[in-house]
Design a protein around this motif. Sequence first.
Motif, PDB file in Angstrom:
ATOM      1  N   ASP A   1      60.856  65.588  18.447  1.00  0.00           N
ATOM      2  CA  ASP A   1      59.148  66.233  17.708  1.00  0.00           C
ATOM      3  C   ASP A   1      58.060  65.559  19.483  1.00  0.00           C
ATOM      4  OD1 ASP A   1      60.386  64.476  15.382  1.00  0.00           O
ATOM      5  OD2 ASP A   1      60.650  63.198  16.372  1.00  0.00           O
ATOM      6  N   GLU A   2      58.859  65.407  20.708  1.00  0.00           N
ATOM      7  CA  GLU A   2      57.460  65.646  21.949  1.00  0.00           C
ATOM      8  C   GLU A   2      58.225  66.897  22.536  1.00  0.00           C
ATOM      9  OE1 GLU A   2      55.214  63.839  21.988  1.00  0.00           O
ATOM     10  OE2 GLU A   2      55.484  62.725  19.900  1.00  0.00           O
ATOM     11  N   PRO A   3      56.737  66.846  23.407  1.00  0.00           N
ATOM     12  CA  PRO A   3      57.625  68.755  23.873  1.00  0.00           C
ATOM     13  C   PRO A   3      58.582  67.503  25.043  1.00  0.00           C
ATOM     14  CG  PRO A   3      55.315  68.413  23.499  1.00  0.00           C
ATOM     15  CD  PRO A   3      55.913  66.574  23.239  1.00  0.00           C
ATOM     16  N   THR A   4      58.994  66.637  25.804  1.00  0.00           N
ATOM     17  CA  THR A   4      59.577  66.201  27.146  1.00  0.00           C
ATOM     18  C   THR A   4      60.441  65.097  26.543  1.00  0.00           C
ATOM     19  OG1 THR A   4      58.278  64.324  27.168  1.00  0.00           O
ATOM     20  CG2 THR A   4      57.910  66.353  28.159  1.00  0.00           C
ATOM     21  N   GLN A   5      61.040  65.010  25.038  1.00  0.00           N
ATOM     22  CA  GLN A   5      61.530  63.976  24.940  1.00  0.00           C
ATOM     23  C   GLN A   5      62.895  64.416  24.831  1.00  0.00           C
ATOM     24  OE1 GLN A   5      62.019  63.603  20.539  1.00  0.00           O
ATOM     25  NE2 GLN A   5      63.708  62.767  20.086  1.00  0.00           N
ATOM     26  N   ASP A   6      63.421  66.303  25.844  1.00  0.00           N
ATOM     27  CA  ASP A   6      64.833  66.136  25.874  1.00  0.00           C
ATOM     28  C   ASP A   6      65.023  65.682  27.178  1.00  0.00           C
ATOM     29  OD1 ASP A   6      63.176  68.190  26.183  1.00  0.00           O
ATOM     30  OD2 ASP A   6      64.469  69.862  26.176  1.00  0.00           O
ATOM     31  N   ILE A   7      64.295  65.764  28.235  1.00  0.00           N
ATOM     32  CA  ILE A   7      64.446  65.558  29.432  1.00  0.00           C
ATOM     33  C   ILE A   7      64.265  64.490  29.101  1.00  0.00           C
ATOM     34  CG2 ILE A   7      63.609  65.882  30.994  1.00  0.00           C
ATOM     35  CD1 ILE A   7      62.103  68.927  30.767  1.00  0.00           C
ATOM     36  N   VAL A   8      63.729  63.355  28.762  1.00  0.00           N
ATOM     37  CA  VAL A   8      63.550  62.278  29.227  1.00  0.00           C
ATOM     38  C   VAL A   8      64.948  61.465  28.291  1.00  0.00           C
ATOM     39  CG1 VAL A   8      62.232  59.854  28.097  1.00  0.00           C
ATOM     40  CG2 VAL A   8      61.093  61.914  29.227  1.00  0.00           C
TER      41      VAL A   8
ATOM     42  N   MET B   1      64.435  62.702  36.899  1.00  0.00           N
ATOM     43  CA  MET B   1      65.615  61.927  37.727  1.00  0.00           C
ATOM     44  C   MET B   1      65.279  61.274  38.766  1.00  0.00           C
ATOM     45  SD  MET B   1      68.389  62.878  36.389  1.00  0.00           S
ATOM     46  CE  MET B   1      69.191  63.708  35.229  1.00  0.00           C
ATOM     47  N   ALA B   2      64.091  61.996  39.462  1.00  0.00           N
ATOM     48  CA  ALA B   2      63.897  60.902  40.385  1.00  0.00           C
ATOM     49  C   ALA B   2      63.226  59.634  40.426  1.00  0.00           C
ATOM     50  CB  ALA B   2      63.279  62.134  41.803  1.00  0.00           C
ATOM     51  N   GLU B   3      62.406  59.364  39.595  1.00  0.00           N
ATOM     52  CA  GLU B   3      61.239  58.517  38.252  1.00  0.00           C
ATOM     53  C   GLU B   3      62.929  58.146  38.904  1.00  0.00           C
ATOM     54  OE1 GLU B   3      58.410  59.289  35.641  1.00  0.00           O
ATOM     55  OE2 GLU B   3      57.551  60.485  37.134  1.00  0.00           O
ATOM     56  N   ARG B   4      64.124  57.909  37.584  1.00  0.00           N
ATOM     57  CA  ARG B   4      64.826  56.608  37.811  1.00  0.00           C
ATOM     58  C   ARG B   4      65.822  56.557  38.941  1.00  0.00           C
ATOM     59  NH1 ARG B   4      65.310  57.278  32.026  1.00  0.00           N
ATOM     60  NH2 ARG B   4      63.767  58.402  31.333  1.00  0.00           N
ATOM     61  N   GLY B   5      65.945  56.498  40.316  1.00  0.00           N
ATOM     62  CA  GLY B   5      65.937  56.527  40.910  1.00  0.00           C
ATOM     63  C   GLY B   5      67.613  57.678  41.859  1.00  0.00           C
ATOM     64  N   ILE B   6      67.777  58.683  40.843  1.00  0.00           N
ATOM     65  CA  ILE B   6      68.984  59.348  40.607  1.00  0.00           C
ATOM     66  C   ILE B   6      68.626  60.589  42.432  1.00  0.00           C
ATOM     67  CG2 ILE B   6      70.162  60.861  40.239  1.00  0.00           C
ATOM     68  CD1 ILE B   6      70.306  58.142  38.126  1.00  0.00           C
ATOM     69  N   ALA B   7      69.306  59.986  42.755  1.00  0.00           N
ATOM     70  CA  ALA B   7      68.959  60.509  44.515  1.00  0.00           C
ATOM     71  C   ALA B   7      69.180  61.704  44.696  1.00  0.00           C
ATOM     72  CB  ALA B   7      70.710  59.730  45.831  1.00  0.00           C
TER      73      ALA B   7
ATOM     74  N   GLY C   1      64.868  76.859  36.767  1.00  0.00           N
ATOM     75  CA  GLY C   1      64.314  76.122  35.266  1.00  0.00           C
ATOM     76  C   GLY C   1      64.341  74.601  34.900  1.00  0.00           C
ATOM     77  N   VAL C   2      64.595  73.633  36.410  1.00  0.00           N
ATOM     78  CA  VAL C   2      65.355  72.607  36.391  1.00  0.00           C
ATOM     79  C   VAL C   2      63.715  71.249  37.551  1.00  0.00           C
ATOM     80  CG1 VAL C   2      67.600  73.186  35.914  1.00  0.00           C
ATOM     81  CG2 VAL C   2      66.418  72.776  39.014  1.00  0.00           C
ATOM     82  N   THR C   3      62.985  72.192  37.315  1.00  0.00           N
ATOM     83  CA  THR C   3      61.902  71.190  37.754  1.00  0.00           C
ATOM     84  C   THR C   3      61.428  69.979  37.648  1.00  0.00           C
ATOM     85  OG1 THR C   3      60.573  73.374  38.816  1.00  0.00           O
ATOM     86  CG2 THR C   3      59.513  71.258  38.557  1.00  0.00           C
ATOM     87  N   ALA C   4      61.163  70.180  36.225  1.00  0.00           N
ATOM     88  CA  ALA C   4      60.802  68.934  35.402  1.00  0.00           C
ATOM     89  C   ALA C   4      62.298  68.030  35.226  1.00  0.00           C
ATOM     90  CB  ALA C   4      60.508  68.786  33.870  1.00  0.00           C
ATOM     91  N   MET C   5      63.366  68.558  35.223  1.00  0.00           N
ATOM     92  CA  MET C   5      64.442  67.590  35.305  1.00  0.00           C
ATOM     93  C   MET C   5      64.881  66.639  36.156  1.00  0.00           C
ATOM     94  SD  MET C   5      66.474  66.394  33.966  1.00  0.00           S
ATOM     95  CE  MET C   5      67.151  67.628  31.652  1.00  0.00           C
ATOM     96  N   LEU C   6      64.001  67.091  37.425  1.00  0.00           N
ATOM     97  CA  LEU C   6      64.518  67.100  38.773  1.00  0.00           C
ATOM     98  C   LEU C   6      63.560  65.950  39.058  1.00  0.00           C
ATOM     99  CD1 LEU C   6      64.985  69.722  40.982  1.00  0.00           C
ATOM    100  CD2 LEU C   6      66.722  68.703  39.980  1.00  0.00           C
ATOM    101  N   ASP C   7      62.046  65.869  38.450  1.00  0.00           N
ATOM    102  CA  ASP C   7      61.074  65.159  38.074  1.00  0.00           C
ATOM    103  C   ASP C   7      61.442  64.109  37.898  1.00  0.00           C
ATOM    104  OD1 ASP C   7      60.105  66.592  40.082  1.00  0.00           O
ATOM    105  OD2 ASP C   7      58.625  68.092  38.741  1.00  0.00           O
TER     106      ASP C   7
ATOM    107  N   GLU D   1      70.973  57.900  34.023  1.00  0.00           N
ATOM    108  CA  GLU D   1      70.529  56.602  34.626  1.00  0.00           C
ATOM    109  C   GLU D   1      71.263  55.540  33.948  1.00  0.00           C
ATOM    110  OE1 GLU D   1      66.534  53.723  34.826  1.00  0.00           O
ATOM    111  OE2 GLU D   1      66.565  55.227  33.219  1.00  0.00           O
ATOM    112  N   ARG D   2      72.103  56.054  33.106  1.00  0.00           N
ATOM    113  CA  ARG D   2      72.824  54.576  32.274  1.00  0.00           C
ATOM    114  C   ARG D   2      74.388  54.909  32.415  1.00  0.00           C
ATOM    115  NH1 ARG D   2      74.391  54.108  26.388  1.00  0.00           N
ATOM    116  NH2 ARG D   2      76.157  52.446  26.244  1.00  0.00           N
TER     117      ARG D   2
END
Length: 559
Positions: free
Chosen positions: A414-421, A456-462, A448-454, A428-429
């Motif tokens: 339903d949202e543009p970033t729903q898949d990435i989130v 992940m970084a916010e979730r503490g994935i090193a 094309g993984v920039t949004a995914m990397l960002d 993260e789980r």
Amino acid sequence: MTRTTALPDWRERIIKGLSLIPHPPLFADEAAASMEVFDSLVLVDALGQPTLGEAARPWVRDFAAQIFGALNPETGVREIREFFLLISKKNGKSTGAAAIMLTELIRNERHSAEFLILAPTKEVADNSYTPARDMVKADPELDRLLHCKDHERTIRHRGTGAHLKVVAADSATVSGKKATGVLIDELWLFGKNAKADAMFREATGGQLSRPEGFTIYLTTQSDEPPSGVFKTKLNYFRNVRDGLISDPKSLGVLYEFPEEMVKNREYENPDHFHITNPNLGLSVSREYLEEEWIKVRGADDGSKQVFLAKHLNVEIGLALRNDAWVGARYWLNAADRSLTLETLMERSEVAVVGVDGGGLDDLMGLAVIGRDKETRDWLLWCHAWAHSTVLQRRKDIVSRLQDFAAEGSLTICDEPTQDIVEAADIVERLNTAGLLPEKAAVGLDPIGVTAMLDEMAERGIADEQMQAVLQGYRLNGAVLGTERKLNDGTLRHDGSELMAWCVGNARVERRGNAVLITKQISGAAKIDPLMAAFNAVMLMSRNPEGNGSTDQWLEAVAA
């Protein structure tokens, strides 16, 4: 005793060639009166032009009598309102359909009533109208009673003003219809139309005010894995037949092989061809079927699967072709339907993640592979996301995507970033549970993984947990390794229909010693979740170790 349309012993009956009708017509006199008309209709395209009473086999007459005899003459209510017939190609389905609907038109007492044959294409519509028209023209009495309008594919009753109309379906053709009786031909083709369910509701909606109304579904098996409204109806009427659903107002007659015979591939024995061909030796030539079977039985271009589906009603599981991935041969046998993300986490000592795709007109696939604590077998769970753009641009697969969404293996965003989130939520789980390794835990296509990397970084994935997985021939090890583990039983997957579809879509190309599976080779077909699985295979092949403990996992589950 409660009336039922179930037939629990259908397996034994179909092998012996016995009737698949669970009980005699509910109202025998009504059935007999209509059968007198039905039996008098002439088969114009048969040698000698016999009547149906002379030429039709008992299964045809039994099915027709059930429809006619379901009408209570005292109340005017039809006690069985939906009928379903699954039968192999060339068994006289369209001719029988024309005769049933013509009989209903003749016997009908409602003035200006409408009877409708709904066909998926113009060609199928012509195949349904022509035998009905010919039956009228072959009988002088009927020719006086009924008026055929070929250009409209309509037959009108001169006395009551009722008419039988054959239409090639679209939403405009059926909108506002008030049909008393509707026959839907070649239901399997409607399964490919995402709007079919709404179309059927329009076509049959008039029956709310017509207690004598009825709907008949006629079909062969699909030449692809069942989807959409065909899949829904097929499963429903199987459950009614098997007694898993109690619905005395629905009757299904399904000419298909019992599950055990399918498992043992007994349908390949010509001595069993009669099981799904009750007209064998009449409208279906045994010699023709055997000759065609000889031609296709060794084929790997898909023609064998089409023959089995159309002539023997064997449901297609994976669309295997000569350029299919070898692993597809072993895929279905590797399914473990008890496997969920939760059970994978519970059983695994370590897990890795693969991600692929994610464009707005594409699917994004995520695959989790866990290594079993006890057996060290690999456990695979997959999920996909689709944006509304895909539903708009790929009308040919909309019904399939809707099936996967209903299954729970695909999320329509339903949202543009729903898949990435949501994908990041899963990673993260796993990380919180201590299942991800400290390095090379999440494998991604580097494009094309920039949004995914960002995210992940916010979730503490090193950073060191993120790993670019090169594509093309560099995935050769993952492709071949997955084949081997599927074959030897050391890889189990969740058995989702989504992944069966993706695996069936995968096409291979050999370049030297490498086996390539890419989106370019596979064309417009979607394989993103499978590519995500290959990315995960590359990481699990490194024999990683988790970075947490069982206590950490229990804390994550409790949270």
